[in-house]
Write an enzyme that holds these catalytic residues in place. Structure first.
Site, PDB file in Angstrom:
ATOM      1  N   SER A 182       0.836  -1.201   0.000  1.00 38.08           N
ATOM      2  CA  SER A 182       0.000   0.000   0.000  1.00 38.08           C
ATOM      3  C   SER A 182       0.869   1.249   0.000  1.00 38.08           C
ATOM      4  O   SER A 182       2.019   1.230   0.474  1.00 38.08           O
ATOM      5  CB  SER A 182      -0.897   0.014   1.242  1.00 38.08           C
ATOM      6  N   TYR A 195      -2.621  -1.032  10.273  1.00 37.40           N
ATOM      7  CA  TYR A 195      -2.724  -1.442   8.868  1.00 37.40           C
ATOM      8  C   TYR A 195      -1.478  -1.049   8.089  1.00 37.40           C
ATOM      9  O   TYR A 195      -0.875  -1.869   7.394  1.00 37.40           O
ATOM     10  CB  TYR A 195      -3.958  -0.802   8.242  1.00 37.40           C
TER      11      TYR A 195
END
Length: 290
Positions: A182, A195
């Site tokens: 990400s 996350y």
């Protein structure tokens, strides 16, 4: 097509879903999983690919692209049966075979069984895409409970190890392992601390595993998407945040799953034969230090 994506951004209504991992069929507007003008060229002809989180979002888009390029698919998902059935139908509409396997990727035995069933059904495994993930936005780090932390790491990172370890018993010497990381791995995220830390670990895992497997001819690469319109967004952010999601990128919009899937097609194919340990960045112009 980019103009169409801009229009979709402007028309997106506020919306939210009750819980993760989210349902693609409940989203408005529907994410774009493949462009109408995308033409396959047998880049993955005869290959078999396993995708975790392949029922929707980036996973679905990549499955359909792989199928259009000639691959058969194994789609692993949690419990989103309606989305998974639609993804299988989309793969089969491309003339390819698709095996659905439902279960929890936090379970090591389940992960190993998925690989076993893939090889039993198709006789081989050429491409592994570790993609499934969850996220829990929080405003303060103190809000992250030990339970949430363990759950996020088990879902987002541990299964990358489980599936890779099992797949290595079957991948040929030109096999491919792909990982979804990400943009948050590179720029951080104040409200997705656990996350984003898993995504940072995935980036390092990609680079380290690539070095470990280079002598075996197995390439390991990753993709670090920016804000992409997927069910995970509708299932984790407040409705008003969903409405404007991605609008703060230089391109002024969220990306579509199809804009990430083409990165995976490239990395899975012989076009990327000289790439390993690398990460591509479809992020709408979020210029980050890599």
């Amino acid at each position: 097509m980019a103009e169409d994506f801009d229009k979709q951004q402007r028309k997106r209504p506020a919306q939210s879903q009750a819980k993760q991992p989210g349902r693609e069929h409940a989203m408005e507007p529907q994410p774009v999983f493949i462009r109408d003008d995308y033409r396959g060229s047998d880049k993955l002809s005869g290959k078999v690919a396993l995708i975790t989180g392949g029922d929707s979002g980036i996973g679905r888009a990549t499955a359909v692209h792989f199928a259009r390029e000639g691959a058969d698919l194994v789609i692993v998902y949690l419990n989103e049966d309606e989305d998974a059935a639609e993804s299988r139908a989309l793969v089969e509409n491309e003339g390819r075979r698709c095996l659905l396997i439902s279960g929890d990727v936090r379970d090591e035995d389940f992960c190993r069984d998925c690989v076993r069933r893939a090889v039993e059904n198709f006789g081989r495994l050429d491409i592994l895409l570790n993609n499934a993930a969850q996220q829990h936005p929080t405003e303060e780090v103190e809000e992250i409970s030990a339970e949430q932390l363990k759950d996020t790491y088990a879902t987002n990172l541990f299964h990358f190890f489980y599936f890779s370890q099992a797949a290595l018993q079957h991948l040929p010497n030109d096999g491919v392992i792909l990982n979804t990381t990400s943009v948050t791995a590179y720029r951080g995220s104040h409200h997705l601390i656990d996350y984003s830390s898993t995504k940072g670990a995935i980036t390092t895992f990609t680079r380290s595993l690539a070095k470990s497997l280079v002598d075996r001819g197995i390439r390991v690469n990753g993709v670090a998407p920016g804000p992409i319109w997927t069910p995970l967004i509708a299932a984790t952010f407040p409705a008003d945040a969903v409405e404007d999601f991605g609008g703060d990128t230089p391109m002024g919009r969220a990306g579509q799953p199809c804009e990430v899937a083409t990165c995976f097609v490239f990395l899975a194919s012989e076009d990327a034969s000289y790439l390993t340990g690398q990460v591509l960045h479809p992020n709408g112009g979020d210029f980050i230090e890599t």
